[in-house]
Design a protein around this motif. Structure first.
Motif, short mmCIF file in Angstrom:
data_model
loop_
_atom_site.label_atom_id
_atom_site.label_comp_id
_atom_site.label_asym_id
_atom_site.label_seq_id
_atom_site.Cartn_x
_atom_site.Cartn_y
_atom_site.Cartn_z
N TRP A 296 0.82 -1.21 0.00
CA TRP A 296 0.00 0.00 0.00
C TRP A 296 0.85 1.26 0.00
O TRP A 296 0.48 2.29 -0.57
N GLU A 297 2.02 1.19 0.65
CA GLU A 297 2.89 2.36 0.70
C GLU A 297 3.79 2.47 -0.53
O GLU A 297 4.38 3.51 -0.78
N LEU A 298 3.93 1.36 -1.29
CA LEU A 298 4.90 1.29 -2.40
C LEU A 298 6.28 1.72 -1.92
O LEU A 298 6.98 2.50 -2.55
N GLY A 299 6.66 1.20 -0.79
CA GLY A 299 7.96 1.50 -0.20
C GLY A 299 8.02 0.94 1.20
O GLY A 299 7.14 0.17 1.62
N ILE A 300 9.03 1.31 1.93
CA ILE A 300 9.18 0.83 3.31
C ILE A 300 8.15 1.52 4.17
O ILE A 300 8.06 2.75 4.21
N SER A 301 7.36 0.73 4.88
CA SER A 301 6.26 1.28 5.67
C SER A 301 6.55 1.29 7.16
O SER A 301 5.87 1.97 7.92
N GLY A 302 7.55 0.56 7.61
CA GLY A 302 7.85 0.46 9.03
C GLY A 302 7.46 -0.87 9.62
O GLY A 302 8.11 -1.37 10.54
N GLN A 303 6.37 -1.47 9.10
CA GLN A 303 5.94 -2.76 9.61
C GLN A 303 6.92 -3.87 9.30
O GLN A 303 6.83 -4.96 9.87
N GLU A 304 7.88 -3.59 8.40
CA GLU A 304 8.88 -4.62 8.07
C GLU A 304 9.69 -5.04 9.29
O GLU A 304 10.32 -6.11 9.28
N VAL A 305 9.65 -4.22 10.33
CA VAL A 305 10.39 -4.58 11.55
C VAL A 305 9.86 -5.87 12.16
O VAL A 305 10.56 -6.54 12.94
N SER A 610 16.02 -11.26 -2.31
CA SER A 610 15.14 -11.79 -3.36
C SER A 610 14.02 -10.81 -3.68
O SER A 610 13.53 -10.78 -4.82
N ILE A 611 13.59 -10.04 -2.69
CA ILE A 611 12.54 -9.04 -2.93
C ILE A 611 13.12 -7.83 -3.66
O ILE A 611 12.50 -7.27 -4.57
N TRP A 612 14.32 -7.46 -3.29
CA TRP A 612 14.95 -6.28 -3.88
C TRP A 612 15.17 -6.44 -5.39
O TRP A 612 15.24 -5.46 -6.11
N THR A 613 15.31 -7.70 -5.87
CA THR A 613 15.54 -7.91 -7.30
C THR A 613 14.41 -7.38 -8.17
O THR A 613 14.63 -7.03 -9.33
N PRO A 620 15.58 1.75 -0.65
CA PRO A 620 16.92 2.34 -0.71
C PRO A 620 17.97 1.31 -1.10
O PRO A 620 18.02 0.21 -0.57
N GLY A 621 18.82 1.67 -2.06
CA GLY A 621 19.88 0.77 -2.49
C GLY A 621 19.42 -0.39 -3.34
O GLY A 621 20.22 -1.28 -3.66
N GLY A 622 18.15 -0.43 -3.72
CA GLY A 622 17.64 -1.56 -4.49
C GLY A 622 18.26 -1.70 -5.86
O GLY A 622 18.26 -2.79 -6.43
N VAL A 623 18.83 -0.62 -6.39
CA VAL A 623 19.39 -0.66 -7.74
C VAL A 623 20.53 -1.67 -7.84
O VAL A 623 20.80 -2.23 -8.91
N ARG A 628 18.82 -9.20 -10.39
CA ARG A 628 19.97 -10.07 -10.15
C ARG A 628 19.57 -11.27 -9.30
O ARG A 628 20.18 -11.56 -8.26
N THR A 629 18.59 -12.00 -9.75
CA THR A 629 18.24 -13.25 -9.09
C THR A 629 19.40 -14.23 -9.14
O THR A 629 19.53 -15.08 -8.25
N ASP A 630 20.26 -14.11 -10.16
CA ASP A 630 21.42 -14.99 -10.23
C ASP A 630 22.32 -14.81 -9.02
O ASP A 630 22.87 -15.79 -8.49
N ILE A 631 22.46 -13.56 -8.56
CA ILE A 631 23.28 -13.31 -7.37
C ILE A 631 22.67 -13.99 -6.16
O ILE A 631 23.38 -14.59 -5.33
N VAL A 632 21.35 -13.90 -6.02
CA VAL A 632 20.68 -14.52 -4.88
C VAL A 632 20.88 -16.04 -4.90
O VAL A 632 21.18 -16.66 -3.88
#
Length: 990
Positions: A296-305, A610-613, A620-623, A628-632
């Motif tokens: 819903w936030e299309l980004g970090i919402s805080g609940q990821e903690v 795996s989510i950042w790919t 932040p830093g997702g680029v 790069r699933t191969d890296i994962v």
């Protein structure tokens, strides 16, 4: 007289101070994320991480809980300072220890100053104490470093002050947005380093054998007295009582090969398998529950903690808790408390469900790790695999949803109450039918063996080399094998000559379950033959690595074959990986928390990677991990590698014959594997639709098409929306449907297949679109007409998220029609949208003069000039807008060519999703003919529905004035008040 090691004071101080900051940060991110990251310069998303002060001092309840825990910390902190002074004073004949002690006291007072006087109360006083605290760290830390024994030389962390000061100046003086976030990261790092620094006192006290006795007097003295004081032996941790699994193993050894289905041990075996299924159900439900907020936030919402709840095994570092968790009563209590995770379905608010599921995850992790450290760890490994298989089987039977997840209820396909009842019965059976006394097999540590040369052979595992494989294995099982159709989605590419090029999820998912069973059966057989070490050979690791490479590199059946081989490999090594972790934890369990905490950190990092790919545009830093699933995958295999016996390296622990499964347990486990495999085949047969899909109106060459962005299959309350979507699709009689945001084969979405209900209950041909290896949010084509050919496209996306498209040729009443389903990029990337629209226009123009139907998410205003997508698509693609006078659209569009459009409607999203459904009804010209007149005048002969045959009418049930719509409030809107569909006359007789 009560005697205990002074090391416990340092450990208590570390635990309380860590808990204070961790809980405050977790609650702050959960409840007030955007408020605590905001500052006088900028807010979210420029600022995305909070400072220490705003986290611990500005909001209820985090401020209050933090201050309460810091108050509890004060006692152990003052005692720690006294003990450090006592230790230093014995070694230094000067006033230097006094100076260190005074700096430590002042440092503690300064800490209390900025804790209890917040920046909101008095900004200047708060800053004064904060700066004083940072300055007093220098004499305290330097003094402790100088006085500390060489073995525990404390680390220095002063270098973090340099970037701290730099970014503070960037924020305060130059007022650069984002600088305060970087300052905050280093500020939090200093807090972590401070707590870590003081935690070294525990090791110093232990080396000095410093003890505290409480009796007639309070005495604390190190056992280095020159007068040879009486040394009080360190209390030995009592042996942990046997767990339920150990009792079962011991009891079944008495029955030998008795496999009577009514025997108590068989019933208990089923119950233990069911409780392992509960672990997987709760464990896999956490991330989808929290990711609802990120979507819903299309980004970090805080609940990821909330993800930190998986790190709960760290608490098993506390000996009393560890012993209790392994006991029969502790096992039952933890099982019972974990049922909160199943009961969370009854809560309506997503944030409340998240809180309960997070707590249940922490509990179930402690419970499961306690089982994994039992002496029958090989059996626990088999149980872990069986629980995963049962979870995957029930998802297959329940349209790709675990029936006891909190995201489902009775309306969305859940069997939550049934699951809770069965779980309670299983816990009851496991507890009350387990013998109260048992003699489980004891592990014979290999390091006690004496070699022929007379030297003691040592094969003790380093804790890190045991933790890395466990974390990687848990991630692999969760990400690839927790649903039978995930591996299929990795390899799927579409249709050729009316035949699928690879396996279909609803038809071939059983193959995944069967191969998983084969892998577990291989491990089971090798354990029974006392040859499990074969699976620790480097060649077996090479087999697994090659399988992973094949899965990533190839598509269709060849790629899926690589995935099946990876399934065999991953399931087979569960016992040896768990054994390695259990051995590294040690017989006394002192390293239990460290090993399993690190393993879960590895799991979390791989999960985020795996989510950042695919989510790189929103984090932040997702680029750096973009596509790069191969890296994962490489990281997964690298982390798994220490579990194997590499030449020249210290060998792993061998599994002893006395550790092997008993014949009865082997028989039960084999029977369970066979039953699960057969059940999977039966589920496939039962769920396979009878006959071929048929259009809703097969006579008059009428077809109805729709486009819907379904928000990852979650409704506005965080529930699974498959059945609500199906109800609307059935009512609107959609023959062709494009669904967007549908690639759910990731741990954040629960590894689900959003098409399963529509395909199995309503009968559709399906192209599930680009899979996880394509790094898109997904697109799906569902058709009542045969799919002749289909091609997957990754549209040009130099800057933003990858845009998927499906180009398919359908056989509609004998006429080939090109259908395009696509999801373009967001408005932040205009160049991406221009390039993507140009490619889509090329695809549609290349199909001329064949009829074309475009169903897509475009992000453009109607009639917007170039380089906006609208004119590019319509003009260059040689298609028509379904209604060019509808000026209220923004993202979804239906375009067409070579057909007569007779009806058009837009339906509110209701509570099903966040985007409306658009539908259009069309008539194909008679076979062998084309549209007679495509002029604008002919295309816009508007009509009342009563002037058209009823076959062209949309249902009346979705008018807004009829009980405010149906199925979550969905209703027609836009074209009237209340909203109504639009109708058009056919310009030529058919």
């Amino acid at each position: 007289m009560l005697v205990f090691s002074a090391a416990y004071v340092a450990r208590t101080h570390t635990a309380l101070s860590s808990a204070a900051f961790t809980i405050a940060l977790a609650l702050g991110l959960l409840y007030h994320y955007k408020k605590i990251v905001k500052n006088a310069v900028a807010g979210y998303p420029e600022e995305w991480f909070p400072s220490v002060s705003s986290t611990v001092g500005d909001w209820y309840p985090e401020r209050n809980l933090f201050q309460l825990l810091i108050a509890f910390t004060s006692g152990p902190r003052i005692t720690l300072l006294l003990l450090v002074y006592l230790l230093h004073s014995r070694a230094w004949d000067s006033n230097f220890p006094v100076a260190i002690f005074v700096s430590g006291i002042l440092r503690t007072v300064a800490c209390g100053g900025w804790v209890y006087i917040t920046s909101y109360d008095d900004h200047d006083i708060h800053d004064f104490f904060m700066i004083s605290y940072l300055v007093l760290n220098l004499p305290w830390m330097l003094g402790c470093v100088v006085c500390a024994p060489e073995q525990t030389r404390r680390k220095r962390f002063f270098v973090a002050l340099i970037p701290l000061a730099y970014f503070y100046v960037q924020h305060q003086v130059y007022r650069i947005p984002g600088a305060y976030t970087r300052y905050s990261i280093f500020e939090w790092s200093l807090i972590v380093f401070d707590v870590w620094f003081d935690s070294f006192a525990e090791e110093e006290f232990r080396i000095a054998k410093l003890q505290i006795s409480l009796g007639d007097r309070l005495l604390a003295k190190p056992a280095i007295d020159t007068n040879e004081p009486k040394v009080i032996p360190k209390p030995v941790e009592p042996a942990a009582p046997p767990t339920v699994g150990q009792d079962l193993a011991a009891d079944s050894s008495k029955e030998e090969t008795n496999s009577d289905l009514c025997s108590p041990s068989y019933r208990r075996s089923i119950c233990v398998r069911l409780t392992t299924y509960i672990f997987w159900s709760i464990f896999t439900s956490l991330i989808p529950t929290l990711f609802y907020f990120s979507v819903w936030e299309l980004g970090i919402s805080g609940q990821e903690v909330a993800l930190l709840s998986t790190l709960a095994p760290i608490f098993l570092s506390v000996s009393p808790l560890r012993s209790w968790a392994k006991s029969k009563g502790g096992d039952t209590t933890l099982h019972s408390l974990s049922l909160l995770g199943l009961a969370a379905f009854a809560l309506d608010k997503p944030v409340h469900r998240l809180g309960v599921v997070s707590s249940a995850t922490a509990i179930v992790m402690i419970k499961q790790v306690s089982s994994w450290t039992a002496t029958d760890v090989e059996y626990q490994g088999i149980l872990t695999g069986l629980g995963l298989l049962l979870s995957s089987l029930l998802k297959q039977a329940n349209h790709s949803n675990n029936p006891v997840w909190p995201s489902v209820n009775a309306k969305s396909g859940g069997y939550n109450k049934t699951g809770i009842i069965l779980a309670v019965m299983a816990i009851y059976e496991a507890h009350y039918q387990t013998p109260r006394t048992a003699n489980p097999p004891q592990v014979q540590p290999e390091e006690n063996k004496t070699s022929a040369s007379g030297k003691v052979a040592s094969s003790e595992r380093h804790w890190l080399t045991a933790a890395l494989p466990l974390g990687s294995l848990l991630f692999t099982l969760h990400a690839l094998l927790s649903d039978s159709s995930t591996l299929i989605s990795w390899s799927w590419t579409g249709y050729v000559n009316s035949r699928p090029q690879g396996p279909l999820p609803h038809l071939h998912g059983s193959l995944t379950l069967i191969t998983q069973s084969m892998g577990l059966l291989l491990a089971l057989s090798l354990i029974s033959w006392n040859s499990i070490d074969v699976l620790a050979h480097p060649l077996w690791f090479c087999y697994g690595s090659a399988s992973a490479a094949m899965l990533y590199t190839y598509r269709n059946w060849l790629g899926y074959t690589g995935g099946l081989n990876l399934a065999v490999f991953s399931m087979s090594i569960i016992p040896i990986v768990l054994k390695g972790a259990s051995t590294a934890a040690g017989n006394t369990g002192q390293s239990t928390g460290k090993v399993y905490f690190t393993a879960m950190v590895v799991y979390c990092l791989l999960g985020l990677a795996s989510i950042w790919t695919v989510a790189y545009a929103f984090v932040p830093g997702g680029v750096y991990l973009r596509e790069r699933t191969d890296i994962v995958l490489i990281l997964q295999m690298v982390c798994l590698s220490p579990a194997f016996r590499w030449p020249g390296l210290r060998p792993s622990i061998r599994l002893q014959r006395k550790d092997a499964l008993t014949p009865a347990l082997i028989s039960y486990s084999r029977a369970a594997l066979v039953c699960l495999s057969v059940a999977s085949l039966l589920v496939t047969m039962y769920r396979t639709p009878a006959g071929f899909p048929q259009p809703f109106k097969p006579g008059p060459r009428i077809l109805t098409a729709g486009i819907w962005t379904v928000h990852f299959g979650m409704d506005n309350q965080g529930r699974d929306s498959q059945r609500l979507i199906t109800d609307v699709v059935r009512d609107m009689e959609l023959d062709i449907l494009g669904l967007l945001e549908t690639d759910l084969h990731r741990i954040v979405f629960g590894n689900r297949d959003l098409t399963r209900v529509l395909v199995e209950d309503m009968g559709y041909y399906v192209d599930i679109g680009p899979g996880p290896a394509a790094h898109t949010w997904g697109a799906v084509l569902l058709s009542k007409f045969p799919i002749v050919n289909s091609t997957h496209h990754l549209l040009p996306s130099p800057h933003g998220e990858l845009a998927p498209a499906i180009e398919a040729v359908l056989d509609i009443f004998g006429t080939h029609v090109t259908v395009v389903v696509s999801h373009n990029g967001q408005e932040e990337d205009p160049l991406d949208r221009e390039l993507q629209s140009t490619e889509l226009a090329r695809i549609m123009a290349a199909a001329y003069p064949r009829p074309v139907l475009f169903l897509g998410y475009v992000v453009t205003e109607p009639h917007a000039p170039r380089p906006a997508p609208y004119d590019i698509l319509v003009t260059d693609g040689r298609v028509f807008d379904i209604d060019q006078e509808d000026l209220d659209r923004w993202c979804e569009y239906i375009l067409y060519r070579g057909m007569y459009r007779t009806s058009y409607a837009r339906m509110s999203r209701g509570s099903i999703t966040d985007t409306e459904l658009q539908i259009g009804r069309f008539v194909l010209p008679p076979y062998g003919t084309t549209v007679v007149d495509e002029s604008e005048e002919a295309r816009y002969l508007r009509s009342f529905k009563e002037d058209l045959p009823e076959d062209h009418w949309f249902t009346m049930d979705y008018y807004e004035d009829r009980d405010q719509g149906k199925h979550g409030g969905v209703h027609y809107h836009v074209f009237g008040n209340p909203g109504t569909p639009l109708y058009y006359k056919i310009p030529a007789p058919l």
